[in-house]
Write an enzyme that holds these catalytic residues in place. Structure first.
Site, PDB file in Angstrom:
ATOM      1  N   ASN A  83       5.525   5.190  -8.114  1.00 56.07           N
ATOM      2  CA  ASN A  83       6.144   4.499  -6.984  1.00 56.07           C
ATOM      3  C   ASN A  83       6.166   3.012  -7.279  1.00 56.07           C
ATOM      4  OD1 ASN A  83       7.137   4.074  -4.283  1.00 56.07           O
ATOM      5  ND2 ASN A  83       5.081   3.392  -3.699  1.00 56.07           N
ATOM      6  N   HIS A  87       6.037  -0.544  -5.215  1.00 53.95           N
ATOM      7  CA  HIS A  87       5.681  -1.061  -3.889  1.00 53.95           C
ATOM      8  C   HIS A  87       5.797  -2.592  -3.920  1.00 53.95           C
ATOM      9  CE1 HIS A  87       3.767  -1.167   0.005  1.00 53.95           C
ATOM     10  NE2 HIS A  87       3.008  -2.153  -0.433  1.00 53.95           N
ATOM     11  N   ASN A 138      16.663  -0.399  -7.702  1.00 53.91           N
ATOM     12  CA  ASN A 138      15.663  -0.050  -8.733  1.00 53.91           C
ATOM     13  C   ASN A 138      16.081   1.214  -9.485  1.00 53.91           C
ATOM     14  OD1 ASN A 138      13.156  -1.824  -8.883  1.00 53.91           O
ATOM     15  ND2 ASN A 138      13.401  -1.607  -6.672  1.00 53.91           N
ATOM     16  N   ASP A 140      -3.489   9.249  -1.124  1.00 54.27           N
ATOM     17  CA  ASP A 140      -3.717   8.066  -0.285  1.00 54.27           C
ATOM     18  C   ASP A 140      -2.544   7.110  -0.446  1.00 54.27           C
ATOM     19  OD1 ASP A 140      -6.193   8.987   0.545  1.00 54.27           O
ATOM     20  OD2 ASP A 140      -7.173   8.145  -1.236  1.00 54.27           O
TER      21      ASP A 140
HETATM   22  C1  GAR Z   1      12.175  -2.418  -3.102  1.00 55.05           C
HETATM   23  O1  GAR Z   1      11.799  -3.737  -2.804  1.00 55.05           O
HETATM   24  C2  GAR Z   1      10.952  -1.535  -3.181  1.00 55.05           C
HETATM   25  O2  GAR Z   1       9.838  -2.179  -3.742  1.00 55.05           O
HETATM   26  C3  GAR Z   1      10.719  -1.235  -1.721  1.00 55.05           C
HETATM   27  O3  GAR Z   1      11.997  -1.052  -1.166  1.00 55.05           O
HETATM   28  C4  GAR Z   1      12.941  -1.790  -1.925  1.00 55.05           C
HETATM   29  C5  GAR Z   1      13.985  -0.823  -2.398  1.00 55.05           C
HETATM   30  O4  GAR Z   1      15.055  -1.447  -2.994  1.00 55.05           O
HETATM   31  N1  GAR Z   1       9.906  -0.082  -1.564  1.00 55.05           N
HETATM   32  C6  GAR Z   1       9.097   0.139  -0.521  1.00 55.05           C
HETATM   33  O5  GAR Z   1       9.000  -0.632   0.404  1.00 55.05           O
HETATM   34  C7  GAR Z   1       8.320   1.430  -0.600  1.00 55.05           C
HETATM   35  N2  GAR Z   1       7.409   1.539   0.498  1.00 55.05           N
HETATM   36  P1  GAR Z   1      16.122  -0.598  -3.793  1.00 55.05           P
HETATM   37  O6  GAR Z   1      16.482   0.615  -2.926  1.00 55.05           O
HETATM   38  O7  GAR Z   1      17.291  -1.529  -3.916  1.00 55.05           O
HETATM   39  O8  GAR Z   1      15.527  -0.209  -5.096  1.00 55.05           O
END
Ligand code: GAR
Length: 198
Positions: A108, A110, A16, A144
């Site tokens: 963020n 999620h 991302n 939160d």
């Molecule tokens: C993504 O799917 C993101 O939505 C998730 O981790 C992955 C990161 O991928 N985030 C979470 O779970 C946050 N709690 P990336 O490092 O390849 O972007």
């Protein structure tokens, strides 16, 4: 208008982050990638950020209290004169004190349709709940966990034979479209919501 200085915080592969940085390569973009910060030296995204020409920093969380870790992160962000902080696969929970300091300036992504499935294991939990759709959410970060104002969501169908792995793999390209679109609007001052469909 002066471009907003954007930092991206990562813990892992940073896919991302790469899409966010690439989206800001255009000088007409309201944001500018000025820093990629990881909480682990081995985060795969660091070499990708370097290859993209973005300054990187590592603030290891190991062996520090949350307060010590966050004070260091804040100092690095302040030194880089950051306006917007994007969490992108950043797997540390930020304290209320840190969030207050960066109030209204942290986003963020999620991997669920919030407010469903806050926290971890979102894909398996969506399957276990018998969901017909799944998705990702970009939201403002508040004290939160995974509960701040929603800025955009991407939705896709869940197939009969889906597993947590196939859901994650199909969702990631949607996240890659969603996050840059939300960031571009947010950096330009809009708080309107983005809706994307697979
Ligand atoms: C993504 O799917 C993101 O939505 C998730 O981790 C992955 C990161 O991928 N985030 C979470 O779970 C946050 N709690 P990336 O490092 O390849 O972007």
């Amino acid at each position: 208008m002066k471009r907003k200085r954007v930092a991206i915080l990562i813990s892992g592969s940073g896919s991302n982050m790469v899409k966010l940085v690439e989206s800001m390569a255009d000088s007409g973009h309201p944001g500018e990638a000025v820093l990629v910060l990881a909480n682990k030296a081995e985060a795969g995204g660091l070499t990708k950020a370097e290859a993209l020409g973005v300054p990187v920093a590592v603030v290891a969380h190991k062996g520090k209290t949350r307060e010590e870790f966050e004070a260091e992160v804040s100092a690095v962000l302040e030194a880089a004169e950051v306006d917007i902080v994007c969490l992108a696969g950043f797997m540390r929970v930020l304290s209320a004190a840190f969030v207050r300091e960066w109030q209204g300036r942290i986003l963020n992504i999620h991997p669920s349709l919030l407010p469903l499935f806050k926290g971890l294991d979102t894909h398996q939990r969506a399957l276990d709940a018998g969901m017909a759709v799944h998705g990702a959410t970009v939201h403002q970060v508040t004290a939160d966990l995974d509960a701040g104002p929603i800025l955009g969501q991407a939705v896709m169908p869940v197939h009969e034979d889906d597993t947590a792995e196939t859901l994650a793999a199909r969702l990631l390209p949607l996240e890659h479209r969603l996050y840059p679109e939300v960031l571009a609007r947010f950096a330009a001052g809009s708080r309107g919501r983005v809706a994307l469909f697979a």
